[in-house]
Design a protein around this motif. Sequence first.
Motif, mmCIF file in Angstrom:
data_model
loop_
_atom_site.group_PDB
_atom_site.id
_atom_site.type_symbol
_atom_site.label_atom_id
_atom_site.label_comp_id
_atom_site.label_asym_id
_atom_site.label_seq_id
_atom_site.Cartn_x
_atom_site.Cartn_y
_atom_site.Cartn_z
ATOM 1 N N VAL A 69 -8.823 -10.893 1.901
ATOM 2 C CA VAL A 69 -7.488 -10.700 2.452
ATOM 3 C C VAL A 69 -6.591 -10.133 1.355
ATOM 4 O O VAL A 69 -6.582 -10.628 0.240
ATOM 5 N N ASP A 70 -5.869 -9.082 1.688
ATOM 6 C CA ASP A 70 -4.879 -8.483 0.794
ATOM 7 C C ASP A 70 -3.531 -8.476 1.490
ATOM 8 O O ASP A 70 -3.444 -8.751 2.698
ATOM 9 N N ALA A 71 -2.473 -8.144 0.749
ATOM 10 C CA ALA A 71 -1.132 -8.152 1.332
ATOM 11 C C ALA A 71 -0.269 -7.045 0.761
ATOM 12 O O ALA A 71 -0.390 -6.690 -0.409
ATOM 13 N N ASP A 72 0.596 -6.555 1.620
ATOM 14 C CA ASP A 72 1.732 -5.759 1.184
ATOM 15 C C ASP A 72 2.899 -6.741 1.159
ATOM 16 O O ASP A 72 3.163 -7.412 2.163
ATOM 17 N N ILE A 73 3.551 -6.858 0.013
ATOM 18 C CA ILE A 73 4.646 -7.808 -0.163
ATOM 19 C C ILE A 73 5.853 -7.055 -0.693
ATOM 20 O O ILE A 73 5.728 -6.243 -1.629
ATOM 21 N N LYS A 74 7.003 -7.338 -0.105
ATOM 22 C CA LYS A 74 8.234 -6.715 -0.573
ATOM 23 C C LYS A 74 8.366 -6.976 -2.080
ATOM 24 O O LYS A 74 8.098 -8.072 -2.555
ATOM 25 N N ASP A 75 8.756 -5.971 -2.808
ATOM 26 C CA ASP A 75 8.947 -6.022 -4.256
ATOM 27 C C ASP A 75 7.654 -5.995 -5.066
ATOM 28 O O ASP A 75 7.680 -6.210 -6.281
ATOM 29 N N LEU A 76 6.516 -5.764 -4.403
ATOM 30 C CA LEU A 76 5.261 -5.511 -5.123
ATOM 31 C C LEU A 76 4.781 -4.122 -4.725
ATOM 32 O O LEU A 76 4.317 -3.922 -3.598
ATOM 33 N N ARG A 77 4.885 -3.172 -5.618
ATOM 34 C CA ARG A 77 4.480 -1.796 -5.312
ATOM 35 C C ARG A 77 3.006 -1.680 -4.956
ATOM 36 O O ARG A 77 2.617 -0.890 -4.112
ATOM 37 N N ASN A 78 2.172 -2.443 -5.654
ATOM 38 C CA ASN A 78 0.719 -2.319 -5.491
ATOM 39 C C ASN A 78 0.085 -3.420 -4.655
ATOM 40 O O ASN A 78 -1.132 -3.505 -4.588
ATOM 41 N N GLY A 79 0.893 -4.286 -4.058
ATOM 42 C CA GLY A 79 0.359 -5.329 -3.193
ATOM 43 C C GLY A 79 -0.199 -6.522 -3.942
ATOM 44 O O GLY A 79 0.010 -6.689 -5.145
ATOM 45 N N ALA A 80 -0.929 -7.352 -3.199
ATOM 46 C CA ALA A 80 -1.467 -8.596 -3.754
ATOM 47 C C ALA A 80 -2.832 -8.901 -3.152
ATOM 48 O O ALA A 80 -3.177 -8.414 -2.079
ATOM 49 N N GLY A 81 -3.583 -9.716 -3.863
ATOM 50 C CA GLY A 81 -4.889 -10.173 -3.398
ATOM 51 C C GLY A 81 -4.969 -11.690 -3.479
ATOM 52 O O GLY A 81 -4.103 -12.342 -4.092
ATOM 53 N N PHE A 82 -6.012 -12.234 -2.878
ATOM 54 C CA PHE A 82 -6.150 -13.694 -2.774
ATOM 55 C C PHE A 82 -7.614 -14.084 -2.900
ATOM 56 O O PHE A 82 -8.497 -13.393 -2.394
#
Length: 132
Positions: A69-82
Amino acid sequence: MEGLKNLEKAVLEMLVDGKAETFQLLRKQYLAAHVTERHLTGVGFWTYFSIPNSVAKLPGNPSFRFGDVDADIKDLRNGAGFLLQVKAGYIYMLERYSFDEPWPDATDTFHLYYESGSQRNEDEVIKSFAPA
């Protein structure tokens, strides 16, 4: 310690979603989990859990980690992982991380998705379980 945050809940719902017995047992553990600690790493968080002994362990008490699962998160240009870590058959820790940028203060605006697209291949995910 406070309970799960919205992002953690949404990610865990997706990580433990599946028809396979492994995912069904992990889902039961997630629903009974208590947050015991959070540790800020600068580029993410580690959230640790306690699972009541009355909730079933995974057969064979395996230890592994996985994350599709990955995410696009406001204020993260490159997204996030888990990554979800399982230790001795129980959910142990959820790692949230950014890709080379500081973790933002607010994470209430996000969009989650499976790395493989809209459909998850449970068998492939289970094969990807890496020893922890």
